[in-house]
Scaffold this motif. Structure first.
Motif, short mmCIF file in Angstrom:
data_model
loop_
_atom_site.label_atom_id
_atom_site.label_comp_id
_atom_site.label_asym_id
_atom_site.label_seq_id
_atom_site.Cartn_x
_atom_site.Cartn_y
_atom_site.Cartn_z
N ARG A 217 -6.80 38.51 108.74
CA ARG A 217 -7.62 38.62 107.54
C ARG A 217 -7.96 40.09 107.24
O ARG A 217 -7.91 40.53 106.09
CB ARG A 217 -8.91 37.80 107.69
CG ARG A 217 -8.73 36.32 107.40
CD ARG A 217 -10.06 35.63 107.23
NE ARG A 217 -10.88 35.68 108.44
CZ ARG A 217 -10.84 34.79 109.42
NH1 ARG A 217 -9.99 33.76 109.33
NH2 ARG A 217 -11.60 34.90 110.48
N SER A 218 -8.29 40.85 108.31
CA SER A 218 -8.61 42.26 108.12
C SER A 218 -7.40 43.02 107.60
O SER A 218 -7.52 43.87 106.70
CB SER A 218 -9.08 42.88 109.44
OG SER A 218 -10.30 42.30 109.86
N ARG A 221 -6.79 42.09 103.97
CA ARG A 221 -7.85 42.66 103.13
C ARG A 221 -7.56 44.12 102.82
O ARG A 221 -7.75 44.59 101.70
CB ARG A 221 -9.20 42.52 103.83
CG ARG A 221 -10.41 42.82 102.91
CD ARG A 221 -11.72 42.64 103.64
NE ARG A 221 -11.84 41.31 104.22
CZ ARG A 221 -11.91 41.07 105.53
NH1 ARG A 221 -11.88 42.06 106.40
NH2 ARG A 221 -12.03 39.85 105.97
N GLU A 222 -7.08 44.86 103.82
CA GLU A 222 -6.73 46.26 103.61
C GLU A 222 -5.58 46.42 102.61
O GLU A 222 -5.45 47.46 101.96
CB GLU A 222 -6.36 46.91 104.94
CG GLU A 222 -7.53 47.08 105.89
CD GLU A 222 -7.11 47.59 107.25
OE1 GLU A 222 -5.88 47.78 107.47
OE2 GLU A 222 -8.00 47.79 108.10
N THR A 226 -7.49 38.97 99.22
CA THR A 226 -8.67 38.20 99.61
C THR A 226 -8.43 36.74 99.24
O THR A 226 -7.39 36.38 98.65
CB THR A 226 -9.93 38.70 98.90
OG1 THR A 226 -9.82 38.41 97.49
CG2 THR A 226 -10.11 40.20 99.08
N ASP A 227 -9.41 35.89 99.55
CA ASP A 227 -9.29 34.47 99.20
C ASP A 227 -9.13 34.27 97.70
O ASP A 227 -8.53 33.29 97.25
CB ASP A 227 -10.51 33.70 99.69
CG ASP A 227 -10.62 33.65 101.20
OD1 ASP A 227 -9.60 33.92 101.87
OD2 ASP A 227 -11.71 33.36 101.72
N THR A 229 -7.61 36.38 95.60
CA THR A 229 -6.48 37.14 95.04
C THR A 229 -5.26 36.25 94.90
O THR A 229 -4.89 35.54 95.83
CB THR A 229 -6.12 38.32 95.97
OG1 THR A 229 -7.28 39.09 96.24
CG2 THR A 229 -5.06 39.20 95.33
N THR A 231 -1.64 35.79 95.30
CA THR A 231 -0.78 36.53 96.23
C THR A 231 0.62 35.93 96.27
O THR A 231 0.78 34.70 96.26
CB THR A 231 -1.38 36.50 97.65
OG1 THR A 231 -2.71 37.01 97.60
CG2 THR A 231 -0.55 37.34 98.62
N ILE A 253 -5.30 32.05 103.85
CA ILE A 253 -4.96 32.52 102.50
C ILE A 253 -3.68 31.84 102.03
O ILE A 253 -2.66 31.84 102.74
CB ILE A 253 -4.78 34.05 102.49
CG1 ILE A 253 -6.08 34.74 102.93
CG2 ILE A 253 -4.35 34.53 101.11
CD1 ILE A 253 -5.91 36.20 103.26
#
Length: 280
Positions: A217-218, A221-222, A226-227, A229, A231, A253
């Motif tokens: 998740r990190s 996120r970088e 995110t949830d 977004t 993708t 996600i």
């Protein structure tokens, strides 16, 4: 439902009254075929499935590994013993790419209980079986559409309004090398996100294992994911991108796959190409 299982958890499941169907999907880009390795030793009861000929349609204008026709894929899965109500565990030699392709296809086709053996055969320390397995015929009937798919235009549009992740090695994204496809570079607006960064070498027998959900998740996120977004993911031909989607699923996600990926995009000279480290 989890998308992965550990070797120890799988070993326990295999002793139960309703063990999962096992699919061996060992594969390497450019070969050799994985069947000889399968016949030399595989998880007990596992059926072999060939990625190039059974988890993809014929290569052509839609890319090197286009999606197989649903009826063809269904016949392959039934022959391998897959049924609609029985769990399935897929594995490969250890990278997870081919196993993730099988996982994604089964989930896309409507199977509700499919997992990847984390670390693949390299993580397994139980007994192996030699030779070919002919499982009892399954009853799985594909119902495509359970997971989202992008075409070339959809991938380009998503790169503008959401986050389109390029799962290939960073040097291919930048356009410095291109060992397979006719043009080097990336889809304009796509973000470099090599699949190799989703795994760690630590783990059972040194097998590459997926990082835990928090680390993933990190990482995403970088990369701007995110949830909330929208993708999408692509790679060279829709194989390592499936592993990226597996990692995203472990992180909680949802993401869409562009099956044609760079092999389809780069085959059309009218489509724009970006190079360098920035999305473009």
């Amino acid at each position: 439902m989890t998308a992965i299982t550990s070797a120890s958890a799988l070993a326990h499941e295999l002793t139960g009254d309703e063990p999962p169907v096992l699919l061996d999907v060992r594969w390497q880009l450019g070969g050799p075929n994985g069947r000889p390795d399968y016949e030399a030793g595989h998880l007990p009861g596992a059926a072999y499935v060939d990625l190039d000929s059974e988890l993809a349609g014929p290569p052509g204008g839609s890319g090197r590994h286009p999606l197989p026709e649903p009826e063809v894929f269904g016949a392959v899965m039934r022959r391998a013993g897959v049924s609609g109500t029985r769990p399935v565990v897929v594995y490969d030699g250890g990278t997870g790419w081919a196993a993730a392709r099988a996982w994604w296809l089964l989930r896309w086709a409507g199977h509700g209980d499919v997992r990847v053996l984390d670390g693949g055969l390299a993580a397994w320390d139980g007994p192996l079986e030699r030779g070919e397995v002919t499982p009892e015929q399954g009853d799985f009937v594909p119902r495509p559409g359970a997971l989202r798919v992008l075409d070339a235009d959809g991938a380009a549009a998503l790169a503008r309004r959401g986050v389109l992740l390029d799962a290939r090695a960073a040097e291919r994204y930048r356009g410095e090398v291109e060992p397979v496809d006719p043009v080097a570079g990336h889809i304009p607006g796509a973000v470099s996100a090599p699949t190799s960064q989703n795994v760690t070498e630590a783990g059972e027998k040194g097998a590459p294992l997926l990082r835990d959900s928090g680390e993933l998740r990190s990482r995403f996120r970088e990369l701007g994911v995110t949830d909330a977004t929208e993708t999408g993911v692509y790679c060279g031909s829709g194989v390592s991108a499936a592993h990226q989607i597996l990692a995203l699923a472990v992180a909680g996600i949802d993401a869409a796959l562009y099956p044609g990926s760079w092999s389809e995009w780069s085959a059309d000279p009218a489509r724009p190409v970006a190079t360098g480290a920035e999305p473009g």
